[in-house]
Motif scaffolding. Structure first.
Motif, PDB file in Angstrom:
ATOM      1  N   ALA A  62     -10.860 -34.338  39.364  1.00 19.46           N
ATOM      2  CA  ALA A  62     -11.561 -33.640  38.278  1.00 19.46           C
ATOM      3  C   ALA A  62     -12.998 -33.313  38.678  1.00 19.46           C
ATOM      4  N   THR A  63     -13.631 -34.220  39.439  1.00 19.83           N
ATOM      5  CA  THR A  63     -14.991 -33.974  39.918  1.00 19.83           C
ATOM      6  C   THR A  63     -15.026 -32.766  40.839  1.00 19.83           C
ATOM      7  N   LEU A  64     -14.056 -32.673  41.715  1.00 18.14           N
ATOM      8  CA  LEU A  64     -13.993 -31.532  42.624  1.00 18.14           C
ATOM      9  C   LEU A  64     -13.775 -30.233  41.845  1.00 18.14           C
ATOM     10  N   THR A  65     -12.956 -30.292  40.789  1.00 13.70           N
ATOM     11  CA  THR A  65     -12.735 -29.105  39.958  1.00 13.70           C
ATOM     12  C   THR A  65     -14.019 -28.654  39.283  1.00 13.70           C
ATOM     13  N   THR A  66     -14.743 -29.604  38.671  1.00 16.10           N
ATOM     14  CA  THR A  66     -16.006 -29.278  38.009  1.00 16.10           C
ATOM     15  C   THR A  66     -17.023 -28.747  39.006  1.00 16.10           C
ATOM     16  N   LEU A  67     -17.103 -29.374  40.173  1.00 19.99           N
ATOM     17  CA  LEU A  67     -18.036 -28.922  41.202  1.00 19.99           C
ATOM     18  C   LEU A  67     -17.658 -27.528  41.701  1.00 19.99           C
ATOM     19  N   ALA A  68     -16.355 -27.266  41.821  1.00 21.30           N
ATOM     20  CA  ALA A  68     -15.905 -25.948  42.290  1.00 21.30           C
ATOM     21  C   ALA A  68     -16.309 -24.857  41.306  1.00 21.30           C
ATOM     22  N   PHE A  69     -16.090 -25.095  40.008  1.00 18.89           N
ATOM     23  CA  PHE A  69     -16.519 -24.122  39.001  1.00 18.89           C
ATOM     24  C   PHE A  69     -18.024 -23.917  39.058  1.00 18.89           C
ATOM     25  N   SER A  70     -18.770 -25.012  39.255  1.00 18.47           N
ATOM     26  CA  SER A  70     -20.228 -24.925  39.299  1.00 18.47           C
ATOM     27  C   SER A  70     -20.690 -24.112  40.498  1.00 18.47           C
ATOM     28  N   VAL A  71     -20.127 -24.390  41.665  1.00 15.73           N
ATOM     29  CA  VAL A  71     -20.553 -23.708  42.895  1.00 15.73           C
ATOM     30  C   VAL A  71     -20.237 -22.221  42.832  1.00 15.73           C
ATOM     31  N   LEU A  72     -18.988 -21.876  42.488  1.00 13.33           N
ATOM     32  CA  LEU A  72     -18.605 -20.460  42.452  1.00 13.33           C
ATOM     33  C   LEU A  72     -19.332 -19.721  41.333  1.00 13.33           C
ATOM     34  N   GLY A  73     -19.491 -20.374  40.174  1.00 12.90           N
ATOM     35  CA  GLY A  73     -20.236 -19.743  39.081  1.00 12.90           C
ATOM     36  C   GLY A  73     -21.679 -19.497  39.448  1.00 12.90           C
ATOM     37  N   THR A  74     -22.299 -20.467  40.149  1.00 14.32           N
ATOM     38  CA  THR A  74     -23.693 -20.302  40.565  1.00 14.32           C
ATOM     39  C   THR A  74     -23.837 -19.202  41.605  1.00 14.32           C
ATOM     40  N   LEU A  75     -22.909 -19.142  42.556  1.00 16.65           N
ATOM     41  CA  LEU A  75     -22.967 -18.079  43.564  1.00 16.65           C
ATOM     42  C   LEU A  75     -22.862 -16.703  42.921  1.00 16.65           C
ATOM     43  N   VAL A 133     -15.202 -19.476  36.194  1.00 21.35           N
ATOM     44  CA  VAL A 133     -16.193 -18.908  37.116  1.00 21.35           C
ATOM     45  C   VAL A 133     -16.976 -17.784  36.435  1.00 21.35           C
ATOM     46  N   LEU A 134     -16.257 -16.863  35.777  1.00 22.80           N
ATOM     47  CA  LEU A 134     -16.924 -15.736  35.124  1.00 22.80           C
ATOM     48  C   LEU A 134     -17.729 -16.180  33.909  1.00 22.80           C
ATOM     49  N   ALA A 135     -17.213 -17.171  33.158  1.00 24.56           N
ATOM     50  CA  ALA A 135     -17.921 -17.649  31.969  1.00 24.56           C
ATOM     51  C   ALA A 135     -19.264 -18.265  32.341  1.00 24.56           C
ATOM     52  N   ILE A 136     -19.369 -18.845  33.524  1.00 26.53           N
ATOM     53  CA  ILE A 136     -20.648 -19.374  34.003  1.00 26.53           C
ATOM     54  C   ILE A 136     -21.457 -18.279  34.675  1.00 26.53           C
ATOM     55  N   GLY A 137     -20.815 -17.491  35.511  1.00 24.93           N
ATOM     56  CA  GLY A 137     -21.529 -16.525  36.337  1.00 24.93           C
ATOM     57  C   GLY A 137     -22.156 -15.377  35.561  1.00 24.93           C
ATOM     58  N   ILE A 138     -21.484 -14.868  34.525  1.00 26.93           N
ATOM     59  CA  ILE A 138     -22.008 -13.685  33.815  1.00 26.93           C
ATOM     60  C   ILE A 138     -23.290 -14.014  33.047  1.00 26.93           C
ATOM     61  N   PRO A 139     -23.271 -14.981  32.099  1.00 23.33           N
ATOM     62  CA  PRO A 139     -24.535 -15.253  31.376  1.00 23.33           C
ATOM     63  C   PRO A 139     -25.607 -15.852  32.271  1.00 23.33           C
ATOM     64  N   PHE A 140     -25.228 -16.750  33.195  1.00 22.13           N
ATOM     65  CA  PHE A 140     -26.215 -17.334  34.093  1.00 22.13           C
ATOM     66  C   PHE A 140     -26.797 -16.275  35.033  1.00 22.13           C
ATOM     67  N   GLY A 141     -25.974 -15.287  35.404  1.00 17.24           N
ATOM     68  CA  GLY A 141     -26.480 -14.203  36.238  1.00 17.24           C
ATOM     69  C   GLY A 141     -27.535 -13.382  35.521  1.00 17.24           C
ATOM     70  N   ALA A 142     -27.311 -13.117  34.230  1.00 21.65           N
ATOM     71  CA  ALA A 142     -28.298 -12.358  33.454  1.00 21.65           C
ATOM     72  C   ALA A 142     -29.593 -13.155  33.286  1.00 21.65           C
ATOM     73  N   ILE A 143     -29.471 -14.477  33.083  1.00 19.74           N
ATOM     74  CA  ILE A 143     -30.662 -15.329  32.970  1.00 19.74           C
ATOM     75  C   ILE A 143     -31.406 -15.368  34.300  1.00 19.74           C
ATOM     76  N   THR A 144     -30.652 -15.518  35.402  1.00 18.13           N
ATOM     77  CA  THR A 144     -31.263 -15.554  36.730  1.00 18.13           C
ATOM     78  C   THR A 144     -31.965 -14.239  37.041  1.00 18.13           C
ATOM     79  N   ALA A 145     -31.375 -13.125  36.633  1.00 12.15           N
ATOM     80  CA  ALA A 145     -32.003 -11.818  36.863  1.00 12.15           C
ATOM     81  C   ALA A 145     -33.355 -11.737  36.160  1.00 12.15           C
ATOM     82  N   LYS A 146     -33.436 -12.260  34.954  1.00 11.87           N
ATOM     83  CA  LYS A 146     -34.708 -12.244  34.221  1.00 11.87           C
ATOM     84  C   LYS A 146     -35.762 -13.070  34.952  1.00 11.87           C
ATOM     85  N   VAL A 147     -35.379 -14.276  35.399  1.00 13.48           N
ATOM     86  CA  VAL A 147     -36.327 -15.153  36.092  1.00 13.48           C
ATOM     87  C   VAL A 147     -36.751 -14.540  37.423  1.00 13.48           C
TER      88      VAL A 147
END
Length: 516
Positions: A62-75, A133-147
């Motif tokens: 489960a840790t690897l799954t959570t980390l995988a979503f985090s890594v791909l979403g962040t990228l 991946v998309l649920a993390i990447g889309i809103p976080f991407g917009a926030i990152t773009a602002k910063v």
């Protein structure tokens, strides 16, 4: 109006808003019977987590799954943020209209919380790993773009202007004149986003995406507190590793940067294979059919009840966020000063007292990390052992969670502040409290207020995640409409949250400008 007078009026308005908000979330408060013994069981279980090998093996997966979503979403977020940040920077556009249009386009996705994105994507994509991946990447991407855009705009434009005058194009001027000056800040913020993505992946797991969030929710439903602590310790270890990595990258050696690049590439490949993410296998015609069906059911938007009630729920969401950020600022500031030991004077020694102070600082950082890796819904559910459902448990849950986030940001500000004024007061014989009040706080209050206002913007969006426990406000309404599969009413609530987020962003920006 002068800047000092404007800052004074904003301070008065902020104090009044906090007082009104605290009063508004207090009505109907009542203690739940038998809650204290159950909560005591939860905290005592911290000393006896479930260490059964079969369960530990499951938690590792489960840790690897959570980390995988985090890594791909962040990228994905960093990729969106990099290109979006360049497009949102003022220097990229000749016309004001193009700049405003781009900022508005990126304001829409970041105004919707990742849990709402997950719900929508689940309806369109089904139970595909791309949802997380998309649920993390889309809103976080917009926030990152602002910063990233703000970092670019605050960077001196001399080198890029010189390249433009020499005949270089926009891309070449940015690549050779601006990027070398901002890439360290970009990398540092990317790792902060990874820390945020880890917490977001846990919340999405509680919605059924999988990983540690799912294990945490399952353990809580069965009141298996020992298993809950096993999951929380796993989150703590991953968070500590992420924080260590982030701190090392503030002033990295060339060798460490090379090793980090290899590690990121390896994590990306491992995460992709673990989640079995494959864009090529998507059935685009079926996705388009599902999307059309959802749009047909959602448009036109309808009121979940009445317009006055929607306005009341919106006002309650606003007051909950203000009260929560006030709690978070107080708790986070207190813990930050404990987590940051005062500097050693030249004649100072690392005696027992100094070692004890550093140990206390390490413990405070560990507590802050544990607080922020525990998602707001979990804090809300724990508080429901003591309090009946209502705005107060949700407000306190958001406040406690954000205290962990603000505590880290405050501590980093204290670590980098100029300590010469406080040391001068110490040499003059001032008490440590006087040293902090007159030698440290005046230098960090601007950054502290900016961080608090930034988290206030985030807290408005996070209010939806405590709606599952009936915390009140738009989050509760959204959860009720989701369980009823009323997509048109859900759209109305999302629009109300989006409008509220934009208004808070505007107020926050004005307050930051006045207090700067």
């Amino acid at each position: 109006m002068t800047k000092a007078r404007s800052a004074r009026w904003w301070s008065i308005a902020a104090i009044a808003a906090v007082l009104v908000s605290v009063v508004s979330v207090m009505p109907g408060v009542a203690l739940a019977p038998g809650g204290v013994p159950t909560l005591a069981r939860f905290w005592l279980a911290a000393f006896s987590p479930d260490l059964d090998l079969t369960y530990i093996s499951r938690i590792l997966g489960a840790t690897l799954t959570t980390l995988a979503f985090s890594v791909l979403g962040t990228l994905l977020a960093v990729a969106i943020g990099f290109f979006g940040g360049v497009l949102m920077s003022e220097g990229w556009w000749r016309s004001r209209g193009g700049w405003l249009t781009t900022r508005l386009a990126f304001a829409l996705p970041r105004g919707v919380h990742e849990t709402v994105w997950a719900v929508v994507l689940l309806l369109v994509l089904g139970r595909d790993p791309l949802v997380g991946v998309l649920a993390i990447g889309i809103p976080f991407g917009a926030i990152t773009a602002k910063v990233y855009a703000e970092i670019i705009d605050e960077t001196p434009t001399g080198p890029s202007d010189a390249l433009r005058l020499a005949g270089a194009g926009k891309v070449a001027a940015f690549a050779y004149g601006t990027l070398p000056r901002v890439w360290r800040d970009f990398v540092a913020y990317a790792f902060y986003r990874l820390d945020c993505a880890l917490r977001a992946a846990v919340i999405l797991g509680m919605l059924g995406v999988g990983g540690l969030g799912f294990e945490l929710s399952t353990a809580f439903q069965g009141l298996a507190f020992e298993r809950m602590w096993t999951v929380m310790y796993a989150l703590l270890l991953v968070g500590l590793a992420c924080e260590w990595w982030s701190r090392k990258l503030r002033d990295p050696s060339r060798r460490f940067m090379a090793c980090s690049s290899i590690a990121i590439a390896a994590l990306t490949v491992l995460s992709t294979f673990h989640l079995r993410v494959s864009i090529l296998e998507l059935d685009l015609s079926r996705i388009a059919e599902r999307a059309a069906r959802v749009v047909q059911k959602a448009i036109p938007p309808t009121l979940p009840s009445t317009l006055p009630q929607l306005l009341v729920d919106s006002a309650l969401t606003l007051t909950m966020s203000i009260a929560a950020i006030a709690v978070a600022s107080l708790l986070g500031g207190f813990m930050a000063f404990i987590a940051t030991p005062p500097p050693v004077t030249p004649e100072g020694t690392r005696g027992p007292l100094r070692l004890a102070r550093e140990a206390l600082g390490f413990l405070a950082r560990a507590i802050l990390l544990l607080v922020r890796v525990t998602s707001p819904p979990v804090w809300a559910l724990l508080l429901l052992f003591l309090l009946f459902p209502g705005p107060l448990p949700g407000t306190l849950a958001l406040g406690i969670y954000n205290a962990g986030v603000l505590g880290r940001l405050y501590a980093e500000a204290l670590e980098t502040v100029d300590r010469r004024p406080s040391l001068a007061l110490r040499y003059a014989g001032a008490h440590r409290l006087i040293e902090a009040v007159y030698g440290v706080i005046p230098l960090v209050k601007g950054r502290f207020s900016a961080y608090s206002l930034y988290r206030w913007e985030v807290t408005i969006r996070e209010s939806v995640v405590v709606g599952v426990v009936g915390a009140g406000g738009l989050g509760r309404v959204l959860e009720a409409e989701r369980t009823a599969f009323d997509y048109s009413s859900m759209l109305t609530v999302v629009i109300a949250l989006l409008v509220l987020s934009i208004l808070v962003d505007l107020v926050s920006a004005s307050a930051r400008k006045a207090w700067r």
